[in-house]
Design a protein around this motif. Structure first.
Motif, PDB file in Angstrom:
ATOM      1  N   UNK A   5      38.313   7.996  21.904  1.00  0.00           N
ATOM      2  CA  UNK A   5      39.500   7.196  22.177  1.00  0.00           C
ATOM      3  C   UNK A   5      39.281   6.322  23.411  1.00  0.00           C
ATOM      4  N   UNK A   6      38.700   6.916  24.455  1.00  0.00           N
ATOM      5  CA  UNK A   6      38.462   6.170  25.688  1.00  0.00           C
ATOM      6  C   UNK A   6      37.567   4.967  25.442  1.00  0.00           C
ATOM      7  N   UNK A   7      36.577   5.108  24.581  1.00  0.00           N
ATOM      8  CA  UNK A   7      35.683   3.992  24.284  1.00  0.00           C
ATOM      9  C   UNK A   7      36.445   2.827  23.649  1.00  0.00           C
ATOM     10  N   UNK A   8      37.344   3.130  22.735  1.00  0.00           N
ATOM     11  CA  UNK A   8      38.093   2.063  22.084  1.00  0.00           C
ATOM     12  C   UNK A   8      39.101   1.433  23.035  1.00  0.00           C
ATOM     13  N   UNK A   9      39.731   2.237  23.858  1.00  0.00           N
ATOM     14  CA  UNK A   9      40.691   1.682  24.818  1.00  0.00           C
ATOM     15  C   UNK A   9      39.994   0.742  25.802  1.00  0.00           C
ATOM     16  N   UNK A  10      38.860   1.178  26.310  1.00  0.00           N
ATOM     17  CA  UNK A  10      38.137   0.341  27.261  1.00  0.00           C
ATOM     18  C   UNK A  10      37.604  -0.919  26.588  1.00  0.00           C
ATOM     19  N   UNK A  11      37.144  -0.777  25.372  1.00  0.00           N
ATOM     20  CA  UNK A  11      36.641  -1.945  24.639  1.00  0.00           C
ATOM     21  C   UNK A  11      37.746  -2.970  24.429  1.00  0.00           C
ATOM     22  N   UNK A  12      38.940  -2.510  24.076  1.00  0.00           N
ATOM     23  CA  UNK A  12      40.046  -3.432  23.857  1.00  0.00           C
ATOM     24  C   UNK A  12      40.479  -4.097  25.163  1.00  0.00           C
ATOM     25  N   UNK A  13      40.485  -3.344  26.242  1.00  0.00           N
ATOM     26  CA  UNK A  13      40.874  -3.896  27.548  1.00  0.00           C
ATOM     27  C   UNK A  13      39.885  -4.960  28.009  1.00  0.00           C
TER      28      UNK A  13
ATOM     29  N   UNK B  45      47.142  -4.077  28.408  1.00  0.00           N
ATOM     30  CA  UNK B  45      47.698  -3.111  29.359  1.00  0.00           C
ATOM     31  C   UNK B  45      47.920  -1.732  28.750  1.00  0.00           C
ATOM     32  N   UNK B  46      48.332  -1.689  27.484  1.00  0.00           N
ATOM     33  CA  UNK B  46      48.513  -0.396  26.821  1.00  0.00           C
ATOM     34  C   UNK B  46      47.202   0.373  26.759  1.00  0.00           C
ATOM     35  N   UNK B  47      46.121  -0.342  26.418  1.00  0.00           N
ATOM     36  CA  UNK B  47      44.824   0.328  26.311  1.00  0.00           C
ATOM     37  C   UNK B  47      44.353   0.858  27.658  1.00  0.00           C
ATOM     38  N   UNK B  48      44.602   0.112  28.741  1.00  0.00           N
ATOM     39  CA  UNK B  48      44.188   0.586  30.056  1.00  0.00           C
ATOM     40  C   UNK B  48      44.969   1.827  30.462  1.00  0.00           C
ATOM     41  N   UNK B  49      46.253   1.851  30.141  1.00  0.00           N
ATOM     42  CA  UNK B  49      47.059   3.026  30.465  1.00  0.00           C
ATOM     43  C   UNK B  49      46.663   4.214  29.598  1.00  0.00           C
ATOM     44  N   UNK B  50      46.389   3.969  28.316  1.00  0.00           N
ATOM     45  CA  UNK B  50      45.926   5.057  27.451  1.00  0.00           C
ATOM     46  C   UNK B  50      44.517   5.509  27.837  1.00  0.00           C
ATOM     47  N   UNK B  51      43.734   4.624  28.416  1.00  0.00           N
ATOM     48  CA  UNK B  51      42.424   5.021  28.927  1.00  0.00           C
ATOM     49  C   UNK B  51      42.592   6.083  30.014  1.00  0.00           C
ATOM     50  N   UNK B  52      43.587   5.887  30.874  1.00  0.00           N
ATOM     51  CA  UNK B  52      43.870   6.905  31.892  1.00  0.00           C
ATOM     52  C   UNK B  52      44.262   8.219  31.240  1.00  0.00           C
ATOM     53  N   UNK B  53      45.059   8.166  30.165  1.00  0.00           N
ATOM     54  CA  UNK B  53      45.457   9.390  29.469  1.00  0.00           C
ATOM     55  C   UNK B  53      44.241  10.086  28.855  1.00  0.00           C
ATOM     56  N   UNK B  54      43.327   9.298  28.320  1.00  0.00           N
ATOM     57  CA  UNK B  54      42.116   9.888  27.744  1.00  0.00           C
ATOM     58  C   UNK B  54      41.295  10.579  28.822  1.00  0.00           C
TER      59      UNK B  54
ATOM     60  N   UNK C  23      42.314   8.236  37.835  1.00  0.00           N
ATOM     61  CA  UNK C  23      42.963   7.568  38.966  1.00  0.00           C
ATOM     62  C   UNK C  23      42.506   6.117  39.077  1.00  0.00           C
ATOM     63  N   UNK C  24      41.234   5.871  38.778  1.00  0.00           N
ATOM     64  CA  UNK C  24      40.732   4.495  38.810  1.00  0.00           C
ATOM     65  C   UNK C  24      41.469   3.654  37.771  1.00  0.00           C
ATOM     66  N   UNK C  25      41.620   4.184  36.575  1.00  0.00           N
ATOM     67  CA  UNK C  25      42.295   3.438  35.514  1.00  0.00           C
ATOM     68  C   UNK C  25      43.760   3.205  35.853  1.00  0.00           C
ATOM     69  N   UNK C  26      44.429   4.208  36.433  1.00  0.00           N
ATOM     70  CA  UNK C  26      45.834   4.036  36.804  1.00  0.00           C
ATOM     71  C   UNK C  26      45.997   2.996  37.912  1.00  0.00           C
ATOM     72  N   UNK C  27      45.090   3.030  38.890  1.00  0.00           N
ATOM     73  CA  UNK C  27      45.159   2.040  39.971  1.00  0.00           C
ATOM     74  C   UNK C  27      44.916   0.639  39.429  1.00  0.00           C
ATOM     75  N   UNK C  28      43.952   0.519  38.517  1.00  0.00           N
ATOM     76  CA  UNK C  28      43.663  -0.781  37.907  1.00  0.00           C
ATOM     77  C   UNK C  28      44.868  -1.277  37.114  1.00  0.00           C
ATOM     78  N   UNK C  29      45.510  -0.377  36.414  1.00  0.00           N
ATOM     79  CA  UNK C  29      46.686  -0.753  35.628  1.00  0.00           C
ATOM     80  C   UNK C  29      47.806  -1.262  36.528  1.00  0.00           C
ATOM     81  N   UNK C  30      48.100  -0.517  37.608  1.00  0.00           N
ATOM     82  CA  UNK C  30      49.172  -0.926  38.505  1.00  0.00           C
ATOM     83  C   UNK C  30      48.890  -2.245  39.192  1.00  0.00           C
TER      84      UNK C  30
END
Length: 315
Positions: A244-252, A262-271, A282-289
């Motif tokens: 899942x993380x691979x697809x989220x990062x690829x889409x972002x 933005x959804x993919x970056x936030x879901x990347x944090x969840x993954x 934490x890196x993904x959440x900071x990047x999202x914010x």
């Protein structure tokens, strides 16, 4: 002779104070001019006549006719000038202090404005919070964010949820067949919508197969950002966080201004949270914010705050 001498002495006494009086008059005029200039300067720096910065034009003494008490000591022109010079010095000190405070505030605002103007375009990483090694900018380095798997491309979705020896059960096949495929005339959108319906019904393997086919067949369609994001969710909801993380990062990374980036970056944090990788989460959440402040405080606020509560990024 005595009368002439007396007259000369009287004339000398009568005329001797004149230079002193003339000098006092000049000093008084200069002091009044300086006071007027200071008042003009005050009104330029602080328009509006705020009583915090201006002394009242009419004081209590002036209001009563500037009458002093009988026992008040009398003042000379020199002592009055000295007192007024002290007052002017105090006013100049206040003006100088306030000017320095204003200069400091303006300098700070200019610094912040310069930082904002120098900030990267929407979707760029913020250097102070995100290390480029942790959030790569090219798809060839996807391992850096997803845990170092050997393949940089997302894995192909599995063909079914059934045992490979027996295939899907008759009940499952019948249930999948109940999911109708849209027929709107837009073939690409129909393929995506069918994948969404399969995912929404909980048929995650079938949804992954359908969405993968859509992404591969229509890479330039306007729905592709939705397709990649939903493909990642079909993995994440099925307990496959790494894929899942691979697809989220690829889409972002494909288009950080796309509707579902933005959804993919936030879901990347969840993954990453599901993988127990707190640092990358934490890196993904900071990047999202930092990258999507409007979305973080609007459409995805609840999900963003929920993810932040799940981990401690201050350690």
């Amino acid at each position: 002779m005595r009368a002439g001498a007396a007259f000369a002495i009287a004339a000398t006494v009568a005329t001797s104070p004149v230079p002193t009086m003339a000098q006092d008059g000049v000093s008084e005029s200069r002091v009044r001019k300086i006071e007027a200039e200071i008042r003009a300067l005050q009104r330029q720096v602080f328009p509006g006549g705020d009583e915090r910065y201006f002394e009242p034009q009419i004081t209590s003494e002036q209001g009563t006719g500037n009458q002093s008490s009988p026992n008040a000591p009398s003042t000379t022109a020199v002592t009055d000038i000295l007192a007024r010079l002290d007052a002017m010095e105090s006013q100049l000190q206040r003006l100088t202090a306030l000017s320095e405070e204003n200069t400091n505030s303006i300098t700070q605002m200019e610094s912040r404005l310069a930082l904002l103007e120098a900030a990267p375009a929407a979707g760029a990483s913020v250097a102070s919070t995100v290390d480029t090694d942790d959030l790569p900018s090219t798809e060839t380095n996807l391992d850096a964010m997803t845990g170092g798997a050997s393949s940089a491309e997302p894995a192909e979705p599995d063909q079914s949820a059934a045992d490979p020896q027996t295939g899907p059960s008759a009940e499952r096949l019948a249930a999948v067949q109940q999911i109708a495929k849209p027929q709107t005339g837009d073939a690409a959108d129909d393929e995506y919508s069918y994948g969404f319906r399969l995912w929404n019904a909980g048929f995650y393997p079938e949804a992954r197969q359908q969405l993968s086919s859509f992404v591969e067949q229509y890479p330039d369609h306007w729905r592709v950002t939705w397709g990649r994001n939903l493909l990642g969710r079909a993995f994440l909801d099925d307990g496959m966080a790494e894929e899942a993380a691979r697809w989220f990062l690829r889409n972002y990374q494909a288009d950080r201004t796309a509707p579902r980036a933005p959804d993919s970056l936030l879901y990347l944090a969840e993954a990453m949270i599901a993988m127990e990788d707190t640092r990358r989460a934490c890196i993904a959440l900071a990047e999202f914010g930092d990258t999507y402040p409007a979305v973080a405080s609007g459409r995805l606020l609840d999900q963003y705050e929920a993810n932040r509560r799940r981990i401690n990024c201050e350690a």
